[in-house]
Design a protein around this motif. Sequence first.
Motif, PDB file in Angstrom:
ATOM      1  N   LEU A  41       0.823  -1.210   0.000  1.00 47.41           N
ATOM      2  CA  LEU A  41       0.000   0.000   0.000  1.00 47.41           C
ATOM      3  C   LEU A  41       0.860   1.265   0.000  1.00 47.41           C
ATOM      4  O   LEU A  41       0.530   2.247  -0.658  1.00 47.41           O
ATOM      5  CB  LEU A  41      -0.969  -0.007   1.185  1.00 47.41           C
ATOM      6  N   GLU A  42       1.965   1.225   0.721  1.00 48.43           N
ATOM      7  CA  GLU A  42       2.872   2.379   0.729  1.00 48.43           C
ATOM      8  C   GLU A  42       3.375   2.664  -0.690  1.00 48.43           C
ATOM      9  O   GLU A  42       3.454   3.825  -1.111  1.00 48.43           O
ATOM     10  CB  GLU A  42       4.053   2.126   1.665  1.00 48.43           C
ATOM     11  N   GLN A  44       1.787   2.128  -3.379  1.00 46.91           N
ATOM     12  CA  GLN A  44       0.673   2.646  -4.176  1.00 46.91           C
ATOM     13  C   GLN A  44       0.273   4.060  -3.800  1.00 46.91           C
ATOM     14  O   GLN A  44      -0.016   4.881  -4.661  1.00 46.91           O
ATOM     15  CB  GLN A  44      -0.559   1.745  -4.030  1.00 46.91           C
ATOM     16  N   ILE A  45       0.234   4.358  -2.484  1.00 52.51           N
ATOM     17  CA  ILE A  45      -0.341   5.637  -2.050  1.00 52.51           C
ATOM     18  C   ILE A  45       0.676   6.619  -1.472  1.00 52.51           C
ATOM     19  O   ILE A  45       0.343   7.762  -1.188  1.00 52.51           O
ATOM     20  CB  ILE A  45      -1.486   5.417  -1.030  1.00 52.51           C
ATOM     21  N   GLY A  46       1.903   6.158  -1.248  1.00 53.89           N
ATOM     22  CA  GLY A  46       2.941   7.076  -0.791  1.00 53.89           C
ATOM     23  C   GLY A  46       3.087   7.218   0.705  1.00 53.89           C
ATOM     24  O   GLY A  46       4.002   7.869   1.168  1.00 53.89           O
ATOM     25  N   SER A  47       2.181   6.653   1.486  1.00 51.07           N
ATOM     26  CA  SER A  47       2.349   6.665   2.944  1.00 51.07           C
ATOM     27  C   SER A  47       2.050   5.266   3.463  1.00 51.07           C
ATOM     28  O   SER A  47       1.294   4.512   2.869  1.00 51.07           O
ATOM     29  CB  SER A  47       1.442   7.694   3.612  1.00 51.07           C
ATOM     30  N   ASP A  72      -5.420   4.214   9.455  1.00 44.72           N
ATOM     31  CA  ASP A  72      -4.805   5.345   8.762  1.00 44.72           C
ATOM     32  C   ASP A  72      -4.067   6.159   9.823  1.00 44.72           C
ATOM     33  O   ASP A  72      -4.693   6.675  10.758  1.00 44.72           O
ATOM     34  CB  ASP A  72      -5.886   6.188   8.087  1.00 44.72           C
ATOM     35  N   SER A 101     -13.883   0.692   1.194  1.00 42.43           N
ATOM     36  CA  SER A 101     -13.937   2.069   0.715  1.00 42.43           C
ATOM     37  C   SER A 101     -14.384   3.043   1.801  1.00 42.43           C
ATOM     38  O   SER A 101     -14.123   4.238   1.716  1.00 42.43           O
ATOM     39  CB  SER A 101     -14.881   2.175  -0.493  1.00 42.43           C
TER      40      SER A 101
END
Length: 106
Positions: A41-42, A44-47, A72, A101
């Motif tokens: 996930l990091e 993909q989303i940067g964090s 989160d 979601s």
Amino acid sequence: MKRTALASAAAVAALLLTACSASANLTVSPEKIAEEAEGALEAQIGSRPDIDCGEENVDLVDGTVVDCLLTDPETMSQFDTTVTLSEVDGTNFKIDVQVASEPNAA
């Protein structure tokens, strides 16, 4: 005749039990699954989120689905997350991470 049938059935049952115990699956820790999912996930989303995949070891079998909880770090919102194992080869595997979601209700 009945004794022979019972003895045969008992021998087959013992053989089946032996076969089951001899073919136990390799496992991976839930921490390792969480670490792999966090990294995916990091990328993909940067964090990097915080993921908890429970306390029980996971069987390394294609198609195994692991229920996890993503937090989160910015909002502390929690999301149901599933991690599915694929292309399992010994202790090597790939994962697919699906995050709900909407966050869980508080």
